[in-house]
Design an enzyme around this catalytic site. Structure first.
Site, PDB file in Angstrom:
ATOM      1  N   SER A 147       0.839  -1.207   0.000  1.00 45.97           N
ATOM      2  CA  SER A 147       0.000   0.000   0.000  1.00 45.97           C
ATOM      3  C   SER A 147       0.875   1.259   0.000  1.00 45.97           C
ATOM      4  O   SER A 147       1.987   1.242   0.536  1.00 45.97           O
ATOM      5  CB  SER A 147      -0.857  -0.040   1.271  1.00 45.97           C
ATOM      6  OG  SER A 147      -2.004   0.740   1.120  1.00 45.97           O
ATOM      7  N   PRO A 148       0.383   2.350  -0.591  1.00 44.94           N
ATOM      8  CA  PRO A 148       1.183   3.575  -0.590  1.00 44.94           C
ATOM      9  C   PRO A 148       1.467   4.060   0.834  1.00 44.94           C
ATOM     10  O   PRO A 148       0.550   4.145   1.650  1.00 44.94           O
ATOM     11  CB  PRO A 148       0.311   4.589  -1.336  1.00 44.94           C
ATOM     12  CG  PRO A 148      -1.046   3.988  -1.416  1.00 44.94           C
ATOM     13  CD  PRO A 148      -0.872   2.510  -1.309  1.00 44.94           C
ATOM     14  N   GLN A 150       1.686   6.693  -7.126  1.00 42.82           N
ATOM     15  CA  GLN A 150       0.485   7.399  -6.653  1.00 42.82           C
ATOM     16  C   GLN A 150       0.734   8.895  -6.761  1.00 42.82           C
ATOM     17  O   GLN A 150       1.738   9.406  -6.247  1.00 42.82           O
ATOM     18  CB  GLN A 150       0.177   7.039  -5.197  1.00 42.82           C
ATOM     19  CG  GLN A 150      -1.160   7.631  -4.741  1.00 42.82           C
ATOM     20  CD  GLN A 150      -1.451   7.412  -3.265  1.00 42.82           C
ATOM     21  OE1 GLN A 150      -0.663   7.833  -2.410  1.00 42.82           O
ATOM     22  NE2 GLN A 150      -2.559   6.765  -2.962  1.00 42.82           N
ATOM     23  N   TYR A 207      -7.163  15.034   1.072  1.00 40.72           N
ATOM     24  CA  TYR A 207      -6.256  15.882   0.288  1.00 40.72           C
ATOM     25  C   TYR A 207      -7.069  16.615  -0.792  1.00 40.72           C
ATOM     26  O   TYR A 207      -8.291  16.481  -0.838  1.00 40.72           O
ATOM     27  CB  TYR A 207      -5.093  15.041  -0.268  1.00 40.72           C
ATOM     28  CG  TYR A 207      -4.282  14.443   0.871  1.00 40.72           C
ATOM     29  CD1 TYR A 207      -3.619  15.277   1.775  1.00 40.72           C
ATOM     30  CD2 TYR A 207      -4.227  13.075   1.088  1.00 40.72           C
ATOM     31  CE1 TYR A 207      -2.916  14.759   2.847  1.00 40.72           C
ATOM     32  CE2 TYR A 207      -3.524  12.545   2.173  1.00 40.72           C
ATOM     33  CZ  TYR A 207      -2.874  13.400   3.048  1.00 40.72           C
ATOM     34  OH  TYR A 207      -2.190  12.893   4.125  1.00 40.72           O
ATOM     35  N   ARG A 226      -7.735   6.116  -5.808  1.00 39.03           N
ATOM     36  CA  ARG A 226      -7.977   5.793  -4.396  1.00 39.03           C
ATOM     37  C   ARG A 226      -9.038   6.744  -3.856  1.00 39.03           C
ATOM     38  O   ARG A 226      -8.956   7.956  -4.054  1.00 39.03           O
ATOM     39  CB  ARG A 226      -6.692   5.925  -3.577  1.00 39.03           C
ATOM     40  CG  ARG A 226      -6.860   5.319  -2.198  1.00 39.03           C
ATOM     41  CD  ARG A 226      -5.546   5.265  -1.436  1.00 39.03           C
ATOM     42  NE  ARG A 226      -5.304   3.905  -0.994  1.00 39.03           N
ATOM     43  CZ  ARG A 226      -4.674   3.575   0.131  1.00 39.03           C
ATOM     44  NH1 ARG A 226      -4.205   4.504   0.934  1.00 39.03           N
ATOM     45  NH2 ARG A 226      -4.506   2.328   0.470  1.00 39.03           N
ATOM     46  N   ARG A 266       0.833  -1.282   6.987  1.00 42.61           N
ATOM     47  CA  ARG A 266       1.668  -1.502   8.180  1.00 42.61           C
ATOM     48  C   ARG A 266       2.287  -2.895   8.244  1.00 42.61           C
ATOM     49  O   ARG A 266       3.452  -3.017   8.665  1.00 42.61           O
ATOM     50  CB  ARG A 266       0.868  -1.172   9.437  1.00 42.61           C
ATOM     51  CG  ARG A 266       0.625   0.341   9.568  1.00 42.61           C
ATOM     52  CD  ARG A 266      -0.481   0.646  10.539  1.00 42.61           C
ATOM     53  NE  ARG A 266      -1.738   0.059  10.118  1.00 42.61           N
ATOM     54  CZ  ARG A 266      -2.818  -0.016  10.887  1.00 42.61           C
ATOM     55  NH1 ARG A 266      -2.781   0.442  12.123  1.00 42.61           N
ATOM     56  NH2 ARG A 266      -3.938  -0.540  10.415  1.00 42.61           N
TER      57      ARG A 266
END
Ligand SMILES: Cc1cc2nc3c(=O)[nH]c(=O)nc-3n(C[C@H](O)[C@H](O)[C@H](O)COP(=O)(O)OP(=O)(O)OC[C@H]3O[C@@H](n4cnc5c(N)ncnc54)[C@H](O)[C@@H]3O)c2cc1C
Ligand SMILES: Cc1cc2nc3c(=O)[nH]c(=O)nc-3n(C[C@H](O)[C@H](O)[C@H](O)COP(=O)(O)O)c2cc1C
Length: 771
Positions: free
Chosen positions: A424-425, A502, A583, A631, A725
């Site tokens: 994952s980013p 991304q 964002y 995303r 994680r």
């Protein structure tokens, strides 16, 4: 103790007999409005584990129950003309009437005063049933508990009445397996849950959503007409046997809607709730009677524990009841959560009916998230390997061997990923002037060497002001191309992994300290102006953004398109547009941040206009044979924000603009969010988008085990699974997962072969010792 029990269902009767058994000096009276031989309801089911609890509580009732059991192991799922059978489920059925007879006769034998045909009227005092004076009142009066209503301000009940309709019928057709049968017709989707519970009869519950129910005309039918219509619908499984009702005492329709009952407190003074009065769990996991009887076991135990020395009787009773609530509420919540997942699956079965029968059945079997991929293997290896073989054959044009679903390839346009695991980013806040450096090379390179099929970069920002922090990487200067190219080349030359860039813009969450120093904290000095759709700060401590003009939008759109072109020069396999987490583009989508009154604000369609415009410009710049993803935050977790309903529309808008897959995250759009965390907590949003809109998805969020990944992929809840994680603690997560699953064909770096062999040997040995 003098105890009065209202309600002679499983909870009340079992409590009463166990109480008397614990101490014959207790005086226990049960009042039950029905006659002893009234037969409302059909069969109930118990798992082998539940029966063990009953054996320990009272061997006599255990024996009597098991003497009357119908046992089965298989679950049959009938859908679209196909029957999928999976074994090893180990359940037993018994007629509700027989169960109640066993419990009532044992209660009477032990000296309980059981009074049938005696009703406590809603507002009557207990004196009206000859029980005015008592130490404890046990409310075992079922789902519509009058006692719960009487003391509602103290119990603080919550009743969530669902919309799906069901009717609880019986039949003389004897089913060998627990049977789920699905019918799809012009009115909608209808399902039957059927199981044998004695030598003569089976329970047969018909369920459907309200839309199907109305379309089929059930809302206008008498009970007899409904039963006849159900016989026609499910005729192929009834073999000419009739459907029967024993609920004619109900006035009006016998179609019901399920109420989920919860209580903040389970006792008030000397009144205590047990069974359905305290909590309900949807019938599709068959745990209502189990929960009710296990409540009884727990309540009897605490009431018969010696009180603390010198405690007055009232406080000793209160403490005992508190221990009962503490003991049972966690278990009830656990089962209610599993039951909710199961209930929602059946409520939304229209969403899943398009799946191929093999996947539909697997999705059904794993619906509560209590039964996983490896759990199904333990129950029935043959069935599970059949699923793996079927899945692998579809994924790779004809593989014959059973392969764990996460290790099957996945194709997006001309790109084939070697497996379904995604890094994952993750922003590592380690760049200077946006340039990815050795840290990024080693960090991303290690994860590609670690076996994941697709490695995402962190959010690379399309302009200096589009960065979140001064440590974020960028894609706006020539040095950035060289920095990223070095990483992509390493991944391509040394591993079979693919690389996805991304791209994002921080918007009003920009100009903050490095993530490593805390989130959303503006810099001490040198802050730059931030942009957003409306002049609303993300937090009161953050900057009020400048409202974007049309010219600003065009500039930002062109920056995204330029960055996309630069990604081609780096050799990236895929590009993702970051429209999540608050964002810039996410802040256009959520009404919590976007309060514009022009064509870019207001309706969801308007709020999507600018993000889709940006995506369209990127799609035009990106080679048509290469895939793109977006995303999104599928919900804001805030009332009045983006919801799961909206997320389907959001996903559809980007797919219509040329996206290939939607990466389904949630939240981080507002500090007021109230997310519900848990294992795989965001996967239901991916499931919904994938199956309601038939859109490929990436699931992410607290997925930590290979078993979870396999369950998600095989059930069609997502096509790819991203882990963030877990990849920070273990860059070689995929290699380790392969070894644990015994999948030896996983690619390992040549240089690490001896590590592979050792790990596989160790796992093998561990398994041998275990068995
Ligand atoms: C369609 C369907 C299928 C189900 N299938 C299963 C299954 O397979 N397995 C399973 O374990 N569970 C199943 N259940 C759930 C199960 O029926 C209940 O969870 C269980 O019966 C709860 O037991 P209880 O004693 O708390 O309540 P109940 O069984 O409802 O008993 C309450 C009793 O109190 C009496 N009463 C109420 N008010 C008064 C009053 N004022 N005065 C006197 N008497 C009163 C009622 O007449 C009733 O007999 C199913 C439920 C449904 C709706
Ligand atoms: C250190 C860190 C940095 C992150 N940076 C990004 C990012 O740059 N872009 C993004 O979309 N998500 C980012 N995320 C979110 C993750 O991609 C992922 O959605 C989230 O951590 C949940 O997955 P997990 O439970 O597997 O960790 C970040 C997460 C972490 C832990």
């Amino acid at each position: 103790m003098k105890v009065v029990v209202i309600g002679g269902g499983p909870a009340g009767l079992y409590f009463a007999l166990l109480m008397k058994k614990a101490n014959s000096a207790h005086q226990v009276t049960i009042v039950e409005r029905n006659a002893a031989d009234d037969t409302f309801g059909w069969g109930v089911v118990f798992s082998d584990q539940t029966m063990e609890n009953f054996r320990q509580a009272d061997a006599e009732t255990y024996r009597a129950i098991t003497d009357h059991f119908a046992h089965w192991d298989d679950i049959d799922v009938h859908v679209k003309g196909v029957t999928v059978t999976s074994g090893g489920h180990g359940f037993s059925g018994i007629a509700r009437r027989t169960l109640l007879e066993i419990l009532a006769s044992r209660a009477t034998e032990l000296g309980v005063d059981v009074r049938f045909r005696t009703e406590l009227a809603p507002d009557a005092s207990l004196a009206s049933i000859g029980s005015g004076d008592y130490d404890l009142l046990v409310a075992a009066d079922g789902v519509n508990s009058g006692i719960r209503k009487r003391y509602a301000e103290h119990f603080r009940p919550e009743v969530d009445l669902r919309h799906a309709k069901y009717i609880w019928l019986g039949t003389t057709r004897l089913f060998d397996a627990f049977t789920f049968a699905f019918i799809q017709n012009e009115c909608g989707v209808f399902q039957a849950h059927a199981y044998r519970f004695d030598e003569r009869q089976s329970a047969f519950i018909v369920e459907c959503d309200e839309r199907s129910w109305r379309a089929a005309g059930f809302d206008r039918m008498t009970t007899d007409e409904s039963i006849a219509a159900c016989e026609r619908l499910f005729g192929q499984w009834l073999d000419g046997h009739p459907l029967l009702t024993n609920m004619r005492h109900l006035r009006g329709s016998q179609w019901l809607t399920f109420p989920i009952v919860r209580n903040a407190s389970w006792f008030y003074e000397n009144v205590v709730l047990i069974g359905d009065a305290a909590h309900t769990a949807h019938f599709s996991i068959g745990s209502g009677t189990k929960l009710a009887m296990e409540d009884a076991i727990s309540l009897v135990r605490v009431l018969n524990e010696p009180p603390p020395p010198n405690a007055d009787p009232q406080s000793a009773l209160r403490e005992a009841l508190q221990r009962y609530q503490d003991d049972r509420s966690t278990e009830a919540l656990r089962l209610q959560n599993a039951a909710r997942n199961s209930m929602e699956w059946f409520e939304n079965v229209r969403r899943y009916i398009h799946l191929p029968p093999e996947q539909f059945a697997y999705s059904l079997l794993t619906r509560s998230q209590r039964v996983s991929h490896e759990n199904l293997r333990l129950r029935d290896r043959g069935y599970l390997e059949g699923v793996e073989r079927w899945f692998a054959a579809r994924a790779s044009d004809g593989g014959q061997k059973p392969v764990p679903p996460m290790f099957t390839p996945y194709r997006l346009r001309s790109l084939t990923l070697p497996n379904r695991i995604v890094v994952s980013p993750m922003d590592v806040y380690s760049a200077t002037d946006g340039v990815p450096n050795d840290f990024h090379l080693v960090h991303l390179g290690a994860r590609a060497l670690g076996g994941a099929g697709l490695v995402f970069t962190e959010m690379a920002c399309v302009s200096p002001e589009g960065r979140i922090t001064l440590g974020c990487t960028g894609m706006y200067a020539p040095e950035h191309i060289a920095g990223w190219k070095r990483i992509v080349d390493f991944i391509h030359e040394r591993t079979p992994a693919k690389a996805c860039l991304q791209l994002g813009h921080s918007g009003r969450k920009g100009s903050t300290k490095l993530g490593l120093e805390g989130t959303d904290i503006p810099m001490d000095e040198g802050n730059w102006e931030v942009l957003a759709p409306s002049p609303l700060a993300h937090r009161p401590t953050m900057q009020v953004p400048r409202v974007m003009s049309r010219a600003d939008m065009e500039t930002v759109r062109d920056q995204f398109a330029r960055a996309t072109t630069m990604a081609i020069d780096c050799g990236f396999d895929m590009v993702e547009l970051h429209c999540a987490h608050g964002y810039l583009l996410s802040s256009f989508i959520t009404p919590l941040a976007n309060q514009r009154t022009d064509e870019f604000g207001g309706s969801l369609e308007n709020r999507l206009r600018f993000p889709v415009e940006v995506f369209t410009a990127m799609r035009a710049a990106w080679p048509s044979e290469k895939p793109m993803s977006v995303r999104i935050s599928a919900t804001d977790w805030v009332d009045g924000g983006v919801t799961g309903d909206d997320s389907v529309q959001i996903a559809q808008a980007f797919m219509a603009a040329g996206a290939d897959i939607i990466h389904v995250s949630t939240g981080q759009t507002s500090p007021n969010a109230r997310p519900v965390y848990g294992r795989m907590w965001q996967t239901p949003f991916s499931d919904r988008i994938r199956n309601e809109a038939r859109i490929p998805t990436i699931a992410v969020g607290n997925v930590t085990e290979a078993d979870q990944v396999n369950s998600i992929i095989a059930a069609g809840r997502a096509d790819l699974v991203a882990l963030a994680r877990p990849h920070l603690s273990d860059p070689a997560w995929t290699l380790h997962a392969a070894a644990e699953l015994g999948y030896t064909e996983q690619w390992w770096p040549q240089q690490y072969r001896s590590g592979k062999q050792q790990l596989e040997r160790l796992v093998e040995r561990r398994k041998e010792i275990k068995s």
